[in-house]
Design an enzyme around this catalytic site. Structure first.
Site, PDB file in Angstrom:
ATOM      1  N   HIS A  72       0.790  -1.355  -0.077  1.00 40.27           N
ATOM      2  CA  HIS A  72       0.289   0.146   0.059  1.00 40.27           C
ATOM      3  C   HIS A  72       0.970   1.348   0.064  1.00 40.27           C
ATOM      4  O   HIS A  72       1.785   1.531   0.947  1.00 40.27           O
ATOM      5  CB  HIS A  72      -1.027   0.101   1.220  1.00 40.27           C
ATOM      6  CG  HIS A  72      -1.976  -0.935   1.179  1.00 40.27           C
ATOM      7  ND1 HIS A  72      -3.057  -0.714   1.829  1.00 40.27           N
ATOM      8  CD2 HIS A  72      -2.282  -2.017   0.198  1.00 40.27           C
ATOM      9  CE1 HIS A  72      -4.025  -1.826   1.700  1.00 40.27           C
ATOM     10  NE2 HIS A  72      -3.757  -2.373   0.811  1.00 40.27           N
ATOM     11  N   TYR A 201      -9.615   4.793   7.446  1.00 37.05           N
ATOM     12  CA  TYR A 201      -9.835   5.310   8.949  1.00 37.05           C
ATOM     13  C   TYR A 201     -11.107   6.222   8.969  1.00 37.05           C
ATOM     14  O   TYR A 201     -10.994   7.508   8.321  1.00 37.05           O
ATOM     15  CB  TYR A 201      -8.681   5.994   9.374  1.00 37.05           C
ATOM     16  CG  TYR A 201      -7.517   4.777   9.551  1.00 37.05           C
ATOM     17  CD1 TYR A 201      -7.100   4.525  10.980  1.00 37.05           C
ATOM     18  CD2 TYR A 201      -6.591   4.684   8.431  1.00 37.05           C
ATOM     19  CE1 TYR A 201      -6.102   3.421  10.919  1.00 37.05           C
ATOM     20  CE2 TYR A 201      -5.607   3.799   8.555  1.00 37.05           C
ATOM     21  CZ  TYR A 201      -5.212   3.209   9.836  1.00 37.05           C
ATOM     22  OH  TYR A 201      -4.250   2.231   9.969  1.00 37.05           O
ATOM     23  N   PRO A 293      -4.016  -0.196  18.461  1.00 33.35           N
ATOM     24  CA  PRO A 293      -3.820  -0.561  17.309  1.00 33.35           C
ATOM     25  C   PRO A 293      -4.060   0.479  16.230  1.00 33.35           C
ATOM     26  O   PRO A 293      -3.761   0.337  14.998  1.00 33.35           O
ATOM     27  CB  PRO A 293      -4.803  -1.508  17.167  1.00 33.35           C
ATOM     28  CG  PRO A 293      -5.953  -1.478  17.982  1.00 33.35           C
ATOM     29  CD  PRO A 293      -4.962  -0.683  19.277  1.00 33.35           C
ATOM     30  N   LYS A 297       1.427  -0.456  15.344  1.00 33.79           N
ATOM     31  CA  LYS A 297       2.791  -0.398  15.548  1.00 33.79           C
ATOM     32  C   LYS A 297       3.125  -1.373  16.257  1.00 33.79           C
ATOM     33  O   LYS A 297       4.451  -1.909  16.674  1.00 33.79           O
ATOM     34  CB  LYS A 297       2.945   0.969  16.387  1.00 33.79           C
ATOM     35  CG  LYS A 297       3.263   2.084  15.421  1.00 33.79           C
ATOM     36  CD  LYS A 297       3.997   2.213  14.484  1.00 33.79           C
ATOM     37  CE  LYS A 297       3.612   3.291  13.179  1.00 33.79           C
ATOM     38  NZ  LYS A 297       4.191   3.053  12.021  1.00 33.79           N
ATOM     39  N   TYR A 385       3.837   6.460   9.944  1.00 38.07           N
ATOM     40  CA  TYR A 385       2.912   5.485   9.508  1.00 38.07           C
ATOM     41  C   TYR A 385       3.768   4.464   8.798  1.00 38.07           C
ATOM     42  O   TYR A 385       3.474   3.054   9.167  1.00 38.07           O
ATOM     43  CB  TYR A 385       1.772   5.765   8.546  1.00 38.07           C
ATOM     44  CG  TYR A 385       0.759   4.871   8.278  1.00 38.07           C
ATOM     45  CD1 TYR A 385      -0.343   4.806   9.268  1.00 38.07           C
ATOM     46  CD2 TYR A 385       0.553   4.115   7.318  1.00 38.07           C
ATOM     47  CE1 TYR A 385      -1.395   3.949   9.108  1.00 38.07           C
ATOM     48  CE2 TYR A 385      -0.323   3.188   7.128  1.00 38.07           C
ATOM     49  CZ  TYR A 385      -1.491   2.933   7.978  1.00 38.07           C
ATOM     50  OH  TYR A 385      -2.229   2.068   7.867  1.00 38.07           O
TER      51      TYR A 385
END
Length: 393
Positions: A72, A201, A293, A297, A385
């Site tokens: 991604h 998200y 979560p 990580k 990220y």
């Protein structure tokens, strides 16, 4: 039985460390209380940072990942009908994340351990750590075959939040910092194609939602729920309805419904125990720290911990230098706290807190709006990220 490094726990931290030590010519034995099937079957993380992918490649364990992993180059945030795509690759010099479930990672680690002759003792119960402050540490345990004791030079505590390793450190040594969040994540797995090609998200008045996946035919979805709620309160129909509401009509049109084959509620917490070393005992992974979560990580932090620990142990066995071992805790914690900060920030941004005021909500709206228009803000999110380097300059 004797070895150089006793590894307590056969989760990601323990198995990655065992492979890293073997690659450095260091002997290690892994002791695991549960069975392989139990450890491998735990449904956990699904997003691998670039650094974790690189470690798998370095160890020669990335064959199935290259074939089945989904790379991604972006991720998406949506709120009030507006979506912001964070172009990870463009903002980080071509870096990305890979969707590849922890269950698949563990399968690769276990298969390779068996093929390479890495010793893993399953069903090792009543684990007790001995002489961690002295120069003759060891671990005693019991299996169906009887009592056992493993003598070693060092012990790596990789046995998770509820394991024995952290509890073996005397009271008063560790500084424990913790925040328990007032909600959980209700998650399902379903064999249906994902609603989007990248993670989404979502921030909604009813709470957070996440559209994720494990493959092109298996979806992983989450919704924020109360910590007092039960899985039984959420039949599949209710879950799908609430998920679609929170994702918004544009994405909901692409949600394919189907029966879930795994469903559970996970609490959220931030937790750090420091230092990550006491005497001959070194903590790694969830034994030392937990992150919510939201930032994906947990597994990745475990990998960075054991990469640092393996480097320090290799330095010791090459030249008897203790510099790396002495600096392990500070070096690992420097990265841990940055990941804690990012996960806390991302959780605060995307979730609805029961005690939030009107001001708090306006700050979320302003932050999301700023992310939508500021390349600098998007770069900060993207860098965190995809994963910060082990030792940032």
């Amino acid at each position: 039985m004797r070895t150089q490094v006793a590894i307590v726990g056969a989760g990601p931290a323990g198995l990655f460390l065992a492979h890293l030590l073997r690659a450095a010519g260091i002997d290690g034995v892994v002791l695991e209380r549960r069975s392989r099937e139990h450890v491998e079957g735990r449904v956990r993380a699904g997003i691998l940072e670039q650094g974790t992918v690189d470690v798998l490649a370095r160890l020669g364990l990335d064959g199935r990942l290259r074939r089945d992993g989904l790379v991604h180059t972006g991720t998406n945030l949506t709120a009030d009908g507006e979506t912001v795509r964070i172009d990870l690759a463009a903002l980080t010099g071509g870096r990305a994340v890979t969707v590849y479930g922890q269950q698949e990672v563990m399968r690769d680690l276990f298969d390779a351990a068996e093929a390479r002759g890495l010793p893993v003792v399953f069903g090792a119960e009543d684990l007790r750590l001995h002489d961690i402050e002295g120069d003759r540490p060891g671990v005693s345990y019991r299996t169906q075959a009887g009592e056992g004791r493993l003598a070693c030079d060092f012990i790596a505590g990789c046995d998770g939040f509820h394991g024995v390793s952290r509890r073996a450190i005397p009271p008063g040594v560790l500084d424990i910092v913790e925040r328990v969040y007032p909600f959980g994540w209700l998650g399902i797995l379903a064999d249906v194609p994902p609603a989007a090609h990248e993670l989404v998200y979502a921030s909604h008045a009813n709470g957070f939602a996440l559209a994720s996946m494990r493959s092109e035919t298996r979806s992983r979805y989450y919704i924020q729920c109360g910590i007092e709620e039960r899985v039984e309160d959420w039949p599949d129909g209710r879950f799908w309805d609430e998920l679609c509401l929170r994702l918004g009509p544009a994405l909901a049109d692409h949600v394919v419904r189907g029966p879930s084959f795994e469903k559970g509620i996970a609490p959220l917490r931030s937790f750090v125990a420091e230092p990550m070393r006491h005497g001959r005992l070194f903590l790694a992974g969830d034994a030392a720290h937990i992150v919510p979560p939201t930032g994906a990580k947990g597994l990745n932090l475990a990998v960075s911990d054991v990469v640092m620990l393996a480097e320090a142990l290799a330095e010791f066995y090459r030249g008897r230098s203790t510099a790396g071992l002495d600096g392990y805790s500070a070096r690992a914690l420097a990265r841990v706290w940055k990941a804690e900060r990012f996960s806390w920030w991302f959780t605060r941004l995307m979730h609805r807190f029961p005690d939030a005021t009107g001001f708090d909500r306006r700050m979320q709206v302003a932050e999301l709006a700023y992310l939508g228009t500021s390349r600098a803000a998007q770069t900060v999110l993207a860098e965190n990220y995809v994963g910060l380097p082990l030792d940032p300059v």
